[in-house]
Motif scaffolding. Structure first.
Motif, PDB file in Angstrom:
ATOM      1  N   LYS A 157      81.952  99.949   2.216  1.00 26.85           N
ATOM      2  CA  LYS A 157      80.835  99.149   1.702  1.00 26.85           C
ATOM      3  C   LYS A 157      79.521  99.419   2.434  1.00 26.85           C
ATOM      4  N   ASN A 158      79.414 100.605   3.020  1.00 30.74           N
ATOM      5  CA  ASN A 158      78.223 101.002   3.781  1.00 30.74           C
ATOM      6  C   ASN A 158      77.894 100.037   4.911  1.00 30.74           C
ATOM      7  N   ASP A 159      78.909  99.337   5.414  1.00 29.78           N
ATOM      8  CA  ASP A 159      78.733  98.316   6.442  1.00 29.78           C
ATOM      9  C   ASP A 159      79.524  98.720   7.687  1.00 29.78           C
ATOM     10  N   TRP A 160      78.829  98.959   8.770  1.00 26.71           N
ATOM     11  CA  TRP A 160      79.460  99.426   9.995  1.00 26.71           C
ATOM     12  C   TRP A 160      80.242  98.334  10.721  1.00 26.71           C
ATOM     13  N   ALA A 161      80.123  97.074  10.339  1.00 22.95           N
ATOM     14  CA  ALA A 161      80.675  95.952  11.119  1.00 22.95           C
ATOM     15  C   ALA A 161      82.170  96.085  11.400  1.00 22.95           C
ATOM     16  N   ASP A 207      74.850 108.408   2.476  1.00 22.85           N
ATOM     17  CA  ASP A 207      76.063 107.606   2.664  1.00 22.85           C
ATOM     18  C   ASP A 207      76.498 107.663   4.129  1.00 22.85           C
ATOM     19  N   PRO A 208      76.897 106.517   4.709  1.00 28.08           N
ATOM     20  CA  PRO A 208      77.366 106.531   6.095  1.00 28.08           C
ATOM     21  C   PRO A 208      78.828 106.964   6.190  1.00 28.08           C
ATOM     22  N   TYR A 209      79.087 107.885   7.100  1.00 28.78           N
ATOM     23  CA  TYR A 209      80.421 108.375   7.411  1.00 28.78           C
ATOM     24  C   TYR A 209      80.593 108.345   8.921  1.00 28.78           C
ATOM     25  N   PHE A 210      81.839 108.332   9.359  1.00 32.35           N
ATOM     26  CA  PHE A 210      82.116 108.445  10.786  1.00 32.35           C
ATOM     27  C   PHE A 210      83.018 109.641  11.008  1.00 32.35           C
ATOM     28  N   PHE A 211      82.939 110.191  12.209  1.00 29.68           N
ATOM     29  CA  PHE A 211      83.815 111.271  12.622  1.00 29.68           C
ATOM     30  C   PHE A 211      84.829 110.690  13.599  1.00 29.68           C
ATOM     31  N   ASP A 219      80.131 103.277  21.950  1.00 29.32           N
ATOM     32  CA  ASP A 219      78.823 103.252  21.298  1.00 29.32           C
ATOM     33  C   ASP A 219      78.894 104.170  20.081  1.00 29.32           C
ATOM     34  N   ARG A 220      78.184 103.811  19.040  1.00 30.57           N
ATOM     35  CA  ARG A 220      78.094 104.655  17.849  1.00 30.57           C
ATOM     36  C   ARG A 220      76.896 105.585  18.024  1.00 30.57           C
ATOM     37  N   ILE A 221      77.160 106.903  17.931  1.00 28.66           N
ATOM     38  CA  ILE A 221      76.144 107.911  18.216  1.00 28.66           C
ATOM     39  C   ILE A 221      75.922 108.775  16.981  1.00 28.66           C
ATOM     40  N   PRO A 222      74.669 108.953  16.551  1.00 36.33           N
ATOM     41  CA  PRO A 222      74.398 109.833  15.406  1.00 36.33           C
ATOM     42  C   PRO A 222      74.906 111.249  15.673  1.00 36.33           C
ATOM     43  N   ALA A 223      75.567 111.852  14.680  1.00 41.10           N
ATOM     44  CA  ALA A 223      76.143 113.183  14.883  1.00 41.10           C
ATOM     45  C   ALA A 223      76.074 114.054  13.632  1.00 41.10           C
ATOM     46  N   THR A 224      75.266 113.676  12.662  1.00 44.31           N
ATOM     47  CA  THR A 224      75.240 114.371  11.378  1.00 44.31           C
ATOM     48  C   THR A 224      75.100 115.883  11.528  1.00 44.31           C
ATOM     49  N   GLN A 225      74.154 116.316  12.337  1.00 48.06           N
ATOM     50  CA  GLN A 225      73.870 117.747  12.446  1.00 48.06           C
ATOM     51  C   GLN A 225      74.972 118.522  13.166  1.00 48.06           C
ATOM     52  N   ALA A 226      75.822 117.819  13.921  1.00 52.67           N
ATOM     53  CA  ALA A 226      76.871 118.484  14.693  1.00 52.67           C
ATOM     54  C   ALA A 226      78.198 118.582  13.937  1.00 52.67           C
ATOM     55  N   VAL A 227      78.282 117.956  12.756  1.00 51.62           N
ATOM     56  CA  VAL A 227      79.548 117.896  12.023  1.00 51.62           C
ATOM     57  C   VAL A 227      79.533 118.856  10.836  1.00 51.62           C
ATOM     58  N   SER A 228      80.551 119.710  10.756  1.00 51.51           N
ATOM     59  CA  SER A 228      80.734 120.544   9.568  1.00 51.51           C
ATOM     60  C   SER A 228      81.838 119.914   8.720  1.00 51.51           C
ATOM     61  N   HIS A 229      81.617 119.882   7.412  1.00 45.18           N
ATOM     62  CA  HIS A 229      82.515 119.180   6.496  1.00 45.18           C
ATOM     63  C   HIS A 229      82.357 119.754   5.100  1.00 45.18           C
ATOM     64  N   THR A 230      83.154 119.244   4.169  1.00 47.60           N
ATOM     65  CA  THR A 230      83.138 119.760   2.800  1.00 47.60           C
ATOM     66  C   THR A 230      82.342 118.894   1.829  1.00 47.60           C
ATOM     67  N   LEU A 231      81.734 117.823   2.306  1.00 39.60           N
ATOM     68  CA  LEU A 231      80.965 116.965   1.403  1.00 39.60           C
ATOM     69  C   LEU A 231      79.750 117.711   0.875  1.00 39.60           C
ATOM     70  N   HIS A 270      77.210 115.880  -0.855  1.00 39.20           N
ATOM     71  CA  HIS A 270      76.085 114.957  -1.000  1.00 39.20           C
ATOM     72  C   HIS A 270      75.536 114.584   0.375  1.00 39.20           C
ATOM     73  N   ASP A 271      74.403 113.915   0.406  1.00 37.72           N
ATOM     74  CA  ASP A 271      73.701 113.560   1.637  1.00 37.72           C
ATOM     75  C   ASP A 271      74.453 112.460   2.384  1.00 37.72           C
ATOM     76  N   VAL A 272      74.787 112.730   3.651  1.00 34.27           N
ATOM     77  CA  VAL A 272      75.519 111.759   4.470  1.00 34.27           C
ATOM     78  C   VAL A 272      74.883 111.641   5.850  1.00 34.27           C
ATOM     79  N   ASP A 273      75.064 110.478   6.454  1.00 38.10           N
ATOM     80  CA  ASP A 273      74.753 110.251   7.866  1.00 38.10           C
ATOM     81  C   ASP A 273      76.084 110.039   8.557  1.00 38.10           C
ATOM     82  N   ILE A 274      76.365 110.852   9.583  1.00 38.26           N
ATOM     83  CA  ILE A 274      77.653 110.789  10.266  1.00 38.26           C
ATOM     84  C   ILE A 274      77.429 110.349  11.708  1.00 38.26           C
ATOM     85  N   ALA A 275      78.286 109.447  12.159  1.00 36.08           N
ATOM     86  CA  ALA A 275      78.243 108.987  13.546  1.00 36.08           C
ATOM     87  C   ALA A 275      79.590 109.256  14.204  1.00 36.08           C
ATOM     88  N   VAL A 276      79.561 109.362  15.511  1.00 36.11           N
ATOM     89  CA  VAL A 276      80.778 109.492  16.311  1.00 36.11           C
ATOM     90  C   VAL A 276      80.749 108.364  17.340  1.00 36.11           C
TER      91      VAL A 276
END
Length: 189
Positions: free
Chosen positions: A65-69, A3-7, A79-91, A93-99
């Motif tokens: 809606k899984n849509d970044w638009a 699932d896409p998430y943003f920080f 710019d949207r930058i991948p940051a999944t590995q740098a984010v600690s959170h309580t989720l 399930h599998d997520v992709d996080i951008a900053v």
């Protein structure tokens, strides 16, 4: 598929400024905030800058809606930058996080012609107060660079498009922290 998430680390921490689903506190390691200016905007704004020795608190939320638009439109100067590995959170399930961040070389120091605006600072600090309490809002100030820039007091006529009405204790908190930093607050002409 993840699932896409943003920080969010600025106004996105203030849940009154958006209705993105599943918001929750999180931390981003290896970054700090900085007040910067770019030719894309008339006033200074927050961006995240790499800093291996820093960790900042913020808010993650699901991308609608899984849509970044829509989010890309709101954050069009970044710019949207991948940051999944740098984010600690309580989720759990599998997520992709951008900053969102403005790349180095595309921003400069704020100036008298491109100041910080108090209505934006108010929104950000209100978000931190509500999500993290006074200690968290103090950590926001401590992990943000650029407080030596001029701050335009635009509370009477807010320039920030998602400005919020602060409660008296929130206004006093912002004002007291800015006094501690000995910032240069100027008033609209």
């Amino acid at each position: 598929m993840a699932d896409p998430y943003f920080f969010g680390y600025g106004s996105l921490v203030n849940l009154a400024t958006h209705d993105f689903p599943d918001p929750r506190p999180a931390k981003l390691k290896g970054w700090r905030r900085s007040w910067r200016h770019t030719d894309l905007r008339p006033v200074a704004f927050l961006t995240a800058i790499p800093d291996p020795d820093c960790e900042i608190e913020g808010m993650i939320a699901h991308v609608p809606k899984n849509d970044w638009a829509a989010l890309d439109e709101r954050e069009w100067a970044y710019d949207r930058i991948p940051a999944t590995q740098a984010v600690s959170h309580t989720l759990t399930h599998d997520v992709d996080i951008a900053v969102y961040a403005v790349p180095h070389g595309r921003h400069t120091e704020p100036t008298n012609h491109h100041p910080l605006v108090l209505s934006y600072i108010d929104v950000v600090v209100q978000g931190y107060l509500r999500a993290y309490g006074e200690a968290g809002a103090d950590r926001f100030f401590a992990t943000t660079d650029g407080w030596e820039a001029p701050i335009l007091n635009d509370r009477a006529e807010p320039r920030y498009p998602r400005h919020q009405q602060l409660k008296p204790h929130e206004t006093e908190f912002v004002d007291s922290r800015l006094r501690r930093l000995s910032v240069n607050v100027v008033h609209s002409p």
